[in-house]
Design a protein around this motif. Structure first.
Motif, PDB file in Angstrom:
ATOM      1  N   LYS A 345       0.833  -1.207   0.000  1.00 30.21           N
ATOM      2  CA  LYS A 345       0.000   0.000   0.000  1.00 30.21           C
ATOM      3  C   LYS A 345       0.869   1.259   0.000  1.00 30.21           C
ATOM      4  O   LYS A 345       0.634   2.199  -0.760  1.00 30.21           O
ATOM      5  N   LYS A 346       1.896   1.265   0.828  1.00 26.75           N
ATOM      6  CA  LYS A 346       2.792   2.413   0.928  1.00 26.75           C
ATOM      7  C   LYS A 346       3.549   2.634  -0.378  1.00 26.75           C
ATOM      8  O   LYS A 346       3.668   3.769  -0.862  1.00 26.75           O
ATOM      9  N   LYS A 347       4.054   1.553  -0.983  1.00 21.08           N
ATOM     10  CA  LYS A 347       4.811   1.659  -2.229  1.00 21.08           C
ATOM     11  C   LYS A 347       3.953   2.210  -3.369  1.00 21.08           C
ATOM     12  O   LYS A 347       4.384   3.099  -4.114  1.00 21.08           O
ATOM     13  N   LEU A 348       2.744   1.678  -3.500  1.00 25.73           N
ATOM     14  CA  LEU A 348       1.862   2.136  -4.570  1.00 25.73           C
ATOM     15  C   LEU A 348       1.550   3.616  -4.423  1.00 25.73           C
ATOM     16  O   LEU A 348       1.523   4.364  -5.406  1.00 25.73           O
ATOM     17  N   GLY A 349       1.314   4.068  -3.191  1.00 27.45           N
ATOM     18  CA  GLY A 349       1.010   5.471  -2.962  1.00 27.45           C
ATOM     19  C   GLY A 349       2.178   6.380  -3.294  1.00 27.45           C
ATOM     20  O   GLY A 349       2.018   7.435  -3.923  1.00 27.45           O
ATOM     21  N   GLN A 350       3.373   5.978  -2.907  1.00 24.31           N
ATOM     22  CA  GLN A 350       4.566   6.781  -3.200  1.00 24.31           C
ATOM     23  C   GLN A 350       4.807   6.883  -4.711  1.00 24.31           C
ATOM     24  O   GLN A 350       5.134   7.954  -5.230  1.00 24.31           O
ATOM     25  N   ASN A 351       4.640   5.766  -5.407  1.00 25.24           N
ATOM     26  CA  ASN A 351       4.840   5.772  -6.861  1.00 25.24           C
ATOM     27  C   ASN A 351       3.759   6.599  -7.564  1.00 25.24           C
ATOM     28  O   ASN A 351       4.028   7.251  -8.584  1.00 25.24           O
ATOM     29  N   SER A 352       2.545   6.562  -7.031  1.00 22.78           N
ATOM     30  CA  SER A 352       1.455   7.350  -7.591  1.00 22.78           C
ATOM     31  C   SER A 352       1.779   8.835  -7.512  1.00 22.78           C
ATOM     32  O   SER A 352       1.587   9.591  -8.478  1.00 22.78           O
ATOM     33  N   TYR A 353       2.305   9.263  -6.371  1.00 22.95           N
ATOM     34  CA  TYR A 353       2.658  10.668  -6.172  1.00 22.95           C
ATOM     35  C   TYR A 353       3.814  11.070  -7.102  1.00 22.95           C
ATOM     36  O   TYR A 353       3.776  12.139  -7.732  1.00 22.95           O
ATOM     37  N   ARG A 354       4.800  10.200  -7.218  1.00 22.97           N
ATOM     38  CA  ARG A 354       5.934  10.461  -8.119  1.00 22.97           C
ATOM     39  C   ARG A 354       5.462  10.665  -9.551  1.00 22.97           C
ATOM     40  O   ARG A 354       5.889  11.601 -10.240  1.00 22.97           O
ATOM     41  N   ASP A 355       4.565   9.799 -10.009  1.00 25.21           N
ATOM     42  CA  ASP A 355       4.092   9.878 -11.392  1.00 25.21           C
ATOM     43  C   ASP A 355       3.199  11.093 -11.613  1.00 25.21           C
ATOM     44  O   ASP A 355       3.151  11.648 -12.725  1.00 25.21           O
ATOM     45  N   ALA A 356       2.465  11.513 -10.580  1.00 20.28           N
ATOM     46  CA  ALA A 356       1.642  12.721 -10.701  1.00 20.28           C
ATOM     47  C   ALA A 356       2.520  13.944 -10.953  1.00 20.28           C
ATOM     48  O   ALA A 356       2.192  14.800 -11.794  1.00 20.28           O
TER      49      ALA A 356
END
Length: 381
Positions: A345-356
């Motif tokens: 969950k933490k990894k997906l959220g961090q990557n989502s923010y990076r891609d945004a």
């Protein structure tokens, strides 16, 4: 049609606009939605050029109308005159009237944000008029292909729909010279500082209008299934969606209705863990961008432009099944994954923010639209 258009052109010479404009923006309405917000953003980018906006279609809720009250921009709503089949000849009259106003301007620019009236106007404006259109999904392509020679810049908000129109061009033998008129421009949003979440309950959010395209009932069935399994998740629905939710699922859904207050919406985006979308087709909804900009997980059907932004198990989840029952089961499976694996969950959220940040951050959106829309304006503007 021609006598009414001609009459409109005559009136246009007699009845002048009280304000001067070189840019004419044609929008269908101000209904709540991502495409409307993009139209607002574009208007804000060029407000110093004092464009004029025409609304042409009867609104369903008009909830974003106040966001178009932008200093320097004039808004004229003509839907009461032209969006009625019982006296459609008035629509012809307004094509002549408004085209006359456009033709009286040196170097006019006209832009349509998925507005049918723009295409109706095209045969009546002078050839040197710079014409632009914006496409969020491909539903209009079979109609708009007849205007390939008349539109100077065809803009697409996702790479996928640009690829779709390129394929249509190749299939229909459109000359290569027209491919250069196709542009992809990412939409934009403000990206706040990343705030990690530690909710005691997995907060799942659905945001969308009440329409068959959104398949709200599938999201509700996922909520029902998770509730019956007594999983530690809570489902909140925003939008006029209540009538699309099955009765046996309502007890598992928190229904907030339509929300106009941006601050309330921002709080919901920030406090939610997962955005759930079950649409049949989409461009790139603004809510996807908003959730990614907060480092939240997007779980969506793998349709149209969504896979260009959501990468399965990298920054979110893609529901790839076609059968609706299997979509529900897939949704339940992925929600259980992050319930059981906090590191994922933490990894997906961090990557989502990076891609945004990569896709939607900075001022590229305004720079690009300004370069296209202001290209023919006098140097004094």
């Amino acid at each position: 049609m021609y006598p009414f258009v001609l009459l409109g052109k005559i009136f246009g010479k007699l009845i002048k606009l009280k304000t001067k404009h070189s840019i004419f923006l044609f929008y269908s309405w101000a209904d709540i939605g991502g495409s409307t917000q993009v139209n607002i953003d574009i208007a804000n980018c060029i407000k110093d050029a004092k464009p004029i906006i025409f609304f042409s279609k009867k609104p369903k809720n008009n909830q974003f109308r106040d966001r178009f009250n932008i200093e320097g921009i004039r808004v004229i709503d003509i839907h009461k005159y032209i969006d009625n089949k019982w006296y459609h000849f008035v629509n012809f009259f307004f094509r002549g009237l408004i085209s006359s106003w456009i033709n009286s301007v040196d170097n006019p620019v006209i832009f349509g944000g998925e507005c049918m009236f723009l295409y109706k106007m095209l045969p009546h404006v002078k050839k040197e008029t710079i014409t632009l259109e914006l496409n969020h999904y491909k539903a209009w392509f079979n109609y708009t292909q007849q205007f390939v020679k008349d539109i100077d810049y065809r803009i697409f908000s996702t790479p996928q729909i640009k690829r779709d129109v390129e394929e249509q061009y190749r299939t229909n033998g459109v000359p290569e010279e027209y491919f250069k008129n196709l542009y992809f421009i990412d939409n934009t949003i403000e990206i706040p500082p990343h705030m990690p979440l530690n909710n005691p309950v997995l907060e799942v959010l659905f945001v969308g209008r009440g329409s068959p395209q959104k398949r709200v009932y599938l999201a509700a069935q996922i909520a029902r299934k998770m509730g019956e399994l007594k999983k530690n998740a809570r489902f909140t629905f925003v939008g006029d969606v209540e009538k699309f939710i099955p009765e046996d699922a309502k007890q598992y859904c928190i229904l907030l209705g339509s929300i106009r207050d941006k601050n309330v919406l921002n709080d919901l985006y920030t406090s939610s863990d997962v955005l759930l979308l079950t649409s049949l087709y989409e461009g790139l909804p603004i809510v996807v961008m908003e959730m990614m900009a907060r480092g939240r997980i997007v779980m969506s059907t793998a349709i149209d432009g969504i896979p260009d932004y959501i990468k399965h198990m990298e920054n979110g989840f893609l529901l790839t099944e076609k059968d609706e029952e299997k979509i529900v089961l897939q949704g339940v499976e992925y929600l259980n994954l992050i319930l059981e694996d906090n590191e994922l969950k933490k990894k997906l959220g961090q990557n989502s923010y990076r891609d945004a940040i990569e896709h939607f951050g900075g001022d590229k959106f305004c720079r690009t639209y300004r370069s296209l829309l202001l290209q023919n304006l006098p140097a004094s503007i």
